[in-house]
Motif scaffolding. Structure first.
Motif, PDB file in Angstrom:
ATOM      1  N   ALA B 141      -9.707 -54.198 -72.472  1.00 41.31           N
ATOM      2  CA  ALA B 141      -8.630 -53.465 -73.165  1.00 41.31           C
ATOM      3  C   ALA B 141      -7.607 -54.414 -73.767  1.00 41.31           C
ATOM      4  N   LEU B 142      -7.375 -55.527 -73.096  1.00 43.41           N
ATOM      5  CA  LEU B 142      -6.330 -56.449 -73.566  1.00 43.41           C
ATOM      6  C   LEU B 142      -6.891 -57.644 -74.330  1.00 43.41           C
ATOM      7  N   SER B 143      -8.213 -57.676 -74.459  1.00 44.13           N
ATOM      8  CA  SER B 143      -8.884 -58.792 -75.152  1.00 44.13           C
ATOM      9  C   SER B 143      -8.501 -60.136 -74.545  1.00 44.13           C
ATOM     10  N   ILE B 144      -8.577 -60.202 -73.220  1.00 46.48           N
ATOM     11  CA  ILE B 144      -8.313 -61.474 -72.527  1.00 46.48           C
ATOM     12  C   ILE B 144      -9.465 -61.705 -71.539  1.00 46.48           C
ATOM     13  N   PRO B 145      -9.627 -62.946 -71.048  1.00 51.37           N
ATOM     14  CA  PRO B 145     -10.691 -63.182 -70.066  1.00 51.37           C
ATOM     15  C   PRO B 145     -10.399 -62.443 -68.755  1.00 51.37           C
ATOM     16  N   PRO B 146     -11.440 -61.978 -68.054  1.00 54.51           N
ATOM     17  CA  PRO B 146     -11.220 -61.228 -66.816  1.00 54.51           C
ATOM     18  C   PRO B 146     -10.428 -62.024 -65.767  1.00 54.51           C
ATOM     19  N   GLY B 147     -10.656 -63.332 -65.713  1.00 55.27           N
ATOM     20  CA  GLY B 147      -9.942 -64.146 -64.732  1.00 55.27           C
ATOM     21  C   GLY B 147      -8.439 -64.140 -64.957  1.00 55.27           C
ATOM     22  N   THR B 148      -8.048 -63.982 -66.180  1.00 54.40           N
ATOM     23  CA  THR B 148      -6.617 -64.012 -66.520  1.00 54.40           C
ATOM     24  C   THR B 148      -5.896 -62.771 -65.981  1.00 54.40           C
ATOM     25  N   VAL B 149      -6.638 -61.677 -65.848  1.00 53.99           N
ATOM     26  CA  VAL B 149      -6.013 -60.427 -65.398  1.00 53.99           C
ATOM     27  C   VAL B 149      -5.400 -60.627 -64.009  1.00 53.99           C
ATOM     28  N   GLY B 150      -6.204 -61.205 -63.091  1.00 54.33           N
ATOM     29  CA  GLY B 150      -5.723 -61.400 -61.722  1.00 54.33           C
ATOM     30  C   GLY B 150      -4.506 -62.307 -61.666  1.00 54.33           C
ATOM     31  N   SER B 151      -4.578 -63.423 -62.408  1.00 52.51           N
ATOM     32  CA  SER B 151      -3.460 -64.372 -62.347  1.00 52.51           C
ATOM     33  C   SER B 151      -2.193 -63.772 -62.954  1.00 52.51           C
ATOM     34  N   ARG B 152      -2.379 -63.004 -64.026  1.00 54.61           N
ATOM     35  CA  ARG B 152      -1.188 -62.402 -64.653  1.00 54.61           C
ATOM     36  C   ARG B 152      -0.589 -61.320 -63.754  1.00 54.61           C
ATOM     37  N   ARG B 153      -1.454 -60.599 -63.081  1.00 52.77           N
ATOM     38  CA  ARG B 153      -0.950 -59.556 -62.179  1.00 52.77           C
ATOM     39  C   ARG B 153      -0.123 -60.204 -61.066  1.00 52.77           C
ATOM     40  N   HIS B 154      -0.640 -61.291 -60.558  1.00 53.59           N
ATOM     41  CA  HIS B 154       0.063 -62.012 -59.494  1.00 53.59           C
ATOM     42  C   HIS B 154       1.423 -62.500 -59.998  1.00 53.59           C
ATOM     43  N   ARG B 155       1.426 -63.068 -61.186  1.00 52.62           N
ATOM     44  CA  ARG B 155       2.686 -63.578 -61.762  1.00 52.62           C
ATOM     45  C   ARG B 155       3.670 -62.449 -62.035  1.00 52.62           C
ATOM     46  N   ALA B 156       3.129 -61.327 -62.499  1.00 51.58           N
ATOM     47  CA  ALA B 156       4.003 -60.189 -62.823  1.00 51.58           C
ATOM     48  C   ALA B 156       4.682 -59.660 -61.563  1.00 51.58           C
ATOM     49  N   LEU B 157       3.916 -59.524 -60.494  1.00 53.21           N
ATOM     50  CA  LEU B 157       4.503 -59.020 -59.244  1.00 53.21           C
ATOM     51  C   LEU B 157       5.557 -59.983 -58.704  1.00 53.21           C
ATOM     52  N   LYS B 158       5.232 -61.280 -58.813  1.00 53.36           N
ATOM     53  CA  LYS B 158       6.172 -62.295 -58.331  1.00 53.36           C
ATOM     54  C   LYS B 158       7.491 -62.216 -59.113  1.00 53.36           C
ATOM     55  N   LYS B 159       7.335 -62.058 -60.441  1.00 57.58           N
ATOM     56  CA  LYS B 159       8.511 -61.995 -61.313  1.00 57.58           C
ATOM     57  C   LYS B 159       9.319 -60.731 -61.010  1.00 57.58           C
TER      58      LYS B 159
END
Lengths: 134, 165
Positions: B141-159
């Motif tokens: 849906a976001l046109s990004i690599p699947p691995g990036t989803v997990g790392s971004r989710r982690h960063r978003a929650l941290k932020k």
């Protein structure tokens, strides 16, 4: 993906959308269909009119050829040179054709309206009493 | 979904209305506008139904919805920046509704925190929290690599935790 935990539940609680969404969507789809049908109709009509115009334009010659009648230019030259008197009437027969054709002026009750009868002399019955050759 | 007709569209709408609404709401923060975006999403999907494939329809719905929500937010920011009075008044009204929705100070703080997230993190956290999609589908849906989803989710929650601390 079931990743919601207590923290995200608290931070980002799941909200219910306003009611009537599906009904509204159905109405919008119907409206969209109608609009598209109208657009298609309009496009078809415009295309039809354009095709018709194109057909008419193609059927018309590129330029309307205006050909001078044979002998007309020499007549005009003769008039300009004073060899021949200009015709007193707007309709006349060339001098070299006068043996074959005749023009008869037929006046009407209205002085502003005049008919001209052009006909061949051969087999021509006796001219009518009214009018005559110019 | 070999033939994507009205029945399939309605079934999909019933299944996805709520999660899509929740994602979109966290962009526009206005219930009416969020509902409009959800509706517009499905109308657009309907228009492109001949090209819709069953395997990718769900990510496609979120993709359309997020793009529409982002466009609305951008337009709203531009209008606010331009300072059109009538528009500003409308937005103030909308904000009143939002205020009604934000039932507590905590919710208002959460809203500020979510708005403060960079777009790419916000996309991921909202789709992870509200959609039933897995990382692969979110990535689609976001046109990004699947691995990036997990790392971004982690960063978003941290932020978010930092912003709300």
């Amino acid at each position: 993906m079931d990743v919601r935990d207590h923290e995200t539940d608290r931070l980002l609680p799941v909200l219910d959308p306003p009611p009537g969404g599906l009904t509204r969507l159905r109405a919008r789809i119907r409206q969209d269909r109608r609009r598209r049908a109208r657009a298609w109709g309009l496009a078809t009509a415009v295309t039809g009119i354009a095709a018709l115009l194109l057909a008419v334009l193609v059927s018309i010659p590129a330029s309307t050829e205006i050909r001078a009648l044979p002998g007309l230019e020499s007549d005009l030259l003769a008039i300009q040179l004073g060899l021949v008197d200009p015709p007193l009437e707007p309709v006349s027969v060339r001098p070299d054709l006068r043996d074959e054709f005749a023009v008869r002026r037929i006046p009407t009750t209205d002085a502003r309206v005049v008919f001209y009868l052009v006909g061949a002399r051969s087999g021509d019955p006796a001219p009518p009493p009214a009018g005559g050759e110019l | 979904m070999p033939a994507f007709g009205e029945v399939e569209l309605e079934a999909l709408y019933e299944r996805l209305e709520k999660p899509v609404y929740n994602v979109v709401y966290r962009w526009v923060w206005n219930p009416e506008e969020a509902r409009d975006v959800v509706q517009e999403t499905f109308v657009r999907l309907w228009r492109m139904r001949k090209r819709v494939e069953a395997a990718t329809v769900e990510p496609l719905v979120y993709k359309i919805a997020v793009n529409l929500a982002r466009s609305r937010l951008r337009r709203r920011r531009i209008l606010r920046w331009v300072g059109l009075d009538a528009v500003s008044a409308t937005l103030r009204d909308a904000e009143d509704v939002e205020a009604g929705m934000a039932r507590s100070e905590d919710q208002a703080r959460v809203r500020e925190a979510v708005l403060a997230l960079p777009d790419e993190l916000r996309h991921v956290i909202l789709l992870c929290e509200f959609s039933d999609m897995d990382y692969e589908q979110i990535a689609e849906a976001l046109s990004i690599p699947p691995g990036t989803v997990g790392s971004r989710r982690h960063r978003a929650l941290k932020k978010l935790r930092e912003l709300l601390a």
